[in-house]
Scaffold this active site. Structure first.
Site, mmCIF file in Angstrom:
data_model
loop_
_atom_site.group_PDB
_atom_site.id
_atom_site.type_symbol
_atom_site.label_atom_id
_atom_site.label_comp_id
_atom_site.label_asym_id
_atom_site.label_seq_id
_atom_site.Cartn_x
_atom_site.Cartn_y
_atom_site.Cartn_z
ATOM 1 N N CYS A 78 -134.695 65.852 -3.303
ATOM 2 C CA CYS A 78 -134.492 66.314 -2.023
ATOM 3 C C CYS A 78 -134.256 68.131 -2.608
ATOM 4 C CB CYS A 78 -132.760 66.020 -2.265
ATOM 5 S SG CYS A 78 -131.912 65.870 -3.340
ATOM 6 N N ASN A 218 -128.696 66.537 0.968
ATOM 7 C CA ASN A 218 -130.157 66.417 0.351
ATOM 8 C C ASN A 218 -131.050 64.887 0.616
ATOM 9 O OD1 ASN A 218 -127.291 65.326 0.271
ATOM 10 N ND2 ASN A 218 -127.900 64.410 -1.780
#
Length: 244
Positions: A78, A218
């Site tokens: 992420c 994320n």
């Protein structure tokens, strides 16, 4: 919802007897190598959302179309999805001497696999930053914060490069962020500083769409990247079919 589920991983998917064109692996870095070993003979494309560091590294706005020529695609992490679009844009202006990326995510958005894979996350993200920017030295750090209320996913980037033009790099950063927002609308630049020798950029990602809490940016950005690549592949297949 009437959808088939299993707790048996990729082996159970193969045992189902169904055919499939694309598989998203959102398990963990330790499992991915075995899953890809099982999936490779099927001819399916595998988009890896774990930080296993195998397959072709892909960031949709940087090399998304090219990556789809491979069947084994890595979405890095992420942090990689949040940082690489900006860092790649900056590297086009000046070859950096050093890059540093600090990722901070809410504890509530970090599941067990994320916590177990932190070493892989750091190593894979560092490799991707070097590969996509040409920088000889890159450092990645990860913070998991228990702060309440949970903060959005935040990535701060520091770039050391000679003879920086602050006005040019600001435009490059904003353009890169605008491209990411096409598939991850919660992505935004929250801080920018530049001198003749260094650049500092902070981006935040808030989850959108209602399926994830807002602080889980994320998760949102890597999920959005995976779906966007799948859409690109589907569009490519449809175009090829029309031409045929």
């Amino acid at each position: 919802m009437g959808l088939a589920t299993t707790d048996g991983g990729a082996a159970a998917l193969l045992d189902s007897g169904k055919t499939f064109d694309l598989v998203f692996d959102a398990s963990n870095a330790d499992s991915h190598a075995e899953y890809w070993r099982l999936l490779e003979p099927t001819g399916a494309v595998c988009i890896d959302l774990t930080p296993h560091n195998s397959g072709t590294p892909a960031v949709p706005t940087v090399n998304g179309a090219q990556a789809l020529t491979d069947r084994h695609i890595s979405l890095i992490s992420c942090g990689g999805q949040a940082a690489v679009p900006v860092l790649h844009a900056l590297a086009r202006h000046r070859t950096p001497a050093y890059m540093e990326v600090v990722c901070t995510g809410a504890s509530r958005s970090a599941g067990r696999a994320t916590r177990l894979n932190l070493d892989e996350y750091i190593a894979t993200t560092q490799d991707a930053v070097r590969a996509f920017t040409g920088t000889p030295e890159a450092k990645v750090m990860v913070n998991v914060t228990p702060a309440l209320p949970p903060p959005p996913f935040r990535v701060h980037m520091t770039v050391l490069a000679p003879d920086v033009d602050p006005h040019v790099v600001r435009d490059l950063v904003e353009a890169a962020a605008a491209q990411v927002r096409r598939f991850a609308p919660g992505y935004r630049v929250t801080d920018f500083e530049a001198t003749r020798e260094s650049i500092g950029v902070t981006v935040e990602v808030s989850a959108s769409g209602g399926r994830l809490p807002e602080h889980a940016g994320n998760l949102d950005i890597i999920n959005a990247a995976a779906i966007h690549l799948a859409d690109l592949r589907a569009t490519s297949l449809l175009t090829e079919g029309t031409r045929a």
